[in-house]
Enzyme design. Structure first.
Site, PDB file in Angstrom:
ATOM      1  N   GLU A   1       4.815 -36.031 -19.732  1.00  0.00           N
ATOM      2  CA  GLU A   1       4.574 -36.588 -18.458  1.00  0.00           C
ATOM      3  C   GLU A   1       5.676 -36.651 -17.719  1.00  0.00           C
ATOM      4  O   GLU A   1       6.773 -36.791 -18.391  1.00  0.00           O
ATOM      5  CB  GLU A   1       3.890 -37.991 -18.711  1.00  0.00           C
ATOM      6  CG  GLU A   1       2.306 -37.845 -19.391  1.00  0.00           C
ATOM      7  CD  GLU A   1       1.921 -39.150 -19.220  1.00  0.00           C
ATOM      8  OE1 GLU A   1       0.468 -39.195 -19.518  1.00  0.00           O
ATOM      9  OE2 GLU A   1       2.321 -40.247 -19.195  1.00  0.00           O
TER      10      GLU A   1
ATOM     11  N   CYS B   1       7.982 -47.680 -16.250  1.00  0.00           N
ATOM     12  CA  CYS B   1       8.962 -47.409 -17.486  1.00  0.00           C
ATOM     13  C   CYS B   1       8.358 -48.024 -18.705  1.00  0.00           C
ATOM     14  O   CYS B   1       7.535 -49.060 -18.714  1.00  0.00           O
ATOM     15  CB  CYS B   1      10.204 -48.418 -17.083  1.00  0.00           C
ATOM     16  SG  CYS B   1      11.338 -48.565 -18.507  1.00  0.00           S
TER      17      CYS B   1
END
Length: 388
Positions: A109, A359
């Site tokens: 990703e 994150c």
């Protein structure tokens, strides 16, 4: 913890693909020049081709009109420009874009984060990760393999092409690249360093070394090696004020403890111009784990000899994780303690969490799309079950 990946693995540079052709995205400029010399061509041809590849995001030799037709045809026979393909795109309400990118029969990703004055691309270096950090979704996938140079720089190439690379202007909207995606970059130096060299090269993406950041959890021998190979901005995933907590949530700490890690960071800073004398400390805020006021005092004492700025990161939940996100009041209190000690302290704004692009969330949808439903329930959001 799983056995650490050997950083001295054989380089993938100039290894032909299954079709017998060299992927030019695997080559930095020095290697590209050597490739053209082996073809009996002048080295400057490498610069011309790289300019087309990276300034204009061209993967078609016929576009390269300042190269003679004979050489273009010769290149078609022995080489290709093949970036990994996007197989899924998700767009956040805040403008963040997450791409699932096919690397062979697997996926990594890549996340594009636009801001008013910049556009940052978060790039993956491995399929999965071996470090088993307990608060990170990627770690739950385990480690599969290192990415090739072409699969790393190819993420930047593909993103630049999608978000607006244009031959007419020669401009690219991506201003910053952070090696903070899936994987531990220092466990793939063989491929990460040449990819970053292309990011910095004037015939590559031409980014300033202060705008290319590598983030590491603390593989100390590889960090020392990095300092002799390239100069880029450094961020460290610290996440704890002492070894007791870090041993639990960042298991690599059992091999290279905080004192050893920070000493290596200071050695890197002594060699580096990109960091302007200080490192970025990343500290994910876990409710009642590492966010007590006493922890803030411990952290300040720990970092007193390491020039730094501190990013406090609200934790982004994923199913099965035994943690909670620190409340805003706890984060604010923690931040105030650090600022009272004189540290530049920033609470990072969460971006892209509605598409699992924040994150610590990368790989969630790749592993199991149903986990996105569970994550939203954990955050107390309303979800349309039919849309999952």
């Amino acid at each position: 913890m799983s056995e650490l990946v050997n950083t001295s693995e054989v380089a993938t540079v100039a290894v032909p693909n299954k079709n017998g052709k060299i992927n030019l995205l695997d080559l930095n400029r020095q290697q590209m020049r050597e490739f053209f010399l082996e073809m009996g061509e002048k080295p400057f041809r490498a610069d011309q081709v790289m300019k087309w590849m990276y300034h204009y995001c061209s993967d078609n030799f016929d576009d390269m009109t300042d190269i003679n037709k004979v050489l273009r045809n010769k290149l078609k026979d022995v080489a290709e420009i093949r970036a990994p393909e996007v197989v899924e795109e998700q767009r956040s309400a805040d403008g963040t874009i997450k791409w699932a990118i096919a690397v062979g029969d697997q996926r990594v990703e890549t996340v594009y984060i636009p801001e008013e004055d910049r556009a940052t691309l978060c790039v993956s270096s491995q399929v999965g990760c071996a470090l088993e950090c307990k608060f990170c979704s990627t770690a739950q996938q385990g480690f599969n393999r290192n990415l090739r140079v072409s699969e790393i720089i190819g993420q930047v190439w593909r993103a630049a092409k999608i978000v607006g690379a244009a031959k007419v202007t020669g401009t690219r909207p991506i201003t910053n690249v952070v090696m903070m995606g899936m994987g531990e970059p220092l466990l793939n130096l063989t491929n990460v360093v040449p990819a970053m060299e292309i990011m910095l090269d004037d015939f590559g993406f031409g980014l300033s070394k202060r705008r290319v950041t590598l983030s590491t959890s603390g593989v100390v021998p590889a960090l020392d090696k990095l300092g002799d190979m390239i100069d880029v901005a450094l961020a460290i995933s610290l996440h704890a004020p002492n070894d007791e907590i870090r041993d639990e949530i960042v298991p690599v700490n059992k091999k290279y403890n905080i004192e050893t890690f920070l000493a290596a960071v200071r050695r890197y800073l002594a060699k580096s111009n990109a960091n302007q004398g200080r490192v970025t400390i990343e500290y994910v805020m876990l409710d009642h784990v590492n966010d007590e006021t006493d922890h803030a005092h411990q952290l300040a004492e720990l970092l007193k000899d390491t020039p730094c700025k501190i990013n406090l990161i609200p934790w982004n939940p994923f199913p099965g994780a035994p943690y909670g996100r620190s409340s805003n009041s706890r984060i604010d209190r923690f931040s105030k303690v650090l600022m009272d000690y004189g540290f530049t302290t920033i609470v990072r704004k969460t971006r892209g969490d509605d598409i699992d692009a924040a994150c610590g969330q990368l790989a969630g949808d790749v592993i199991d799309r149903t986990k996105r439903t569970l994550r939203k329930r954990m955050q107390g959001e309303t979800i349309d079950v039919k849309a999952v």
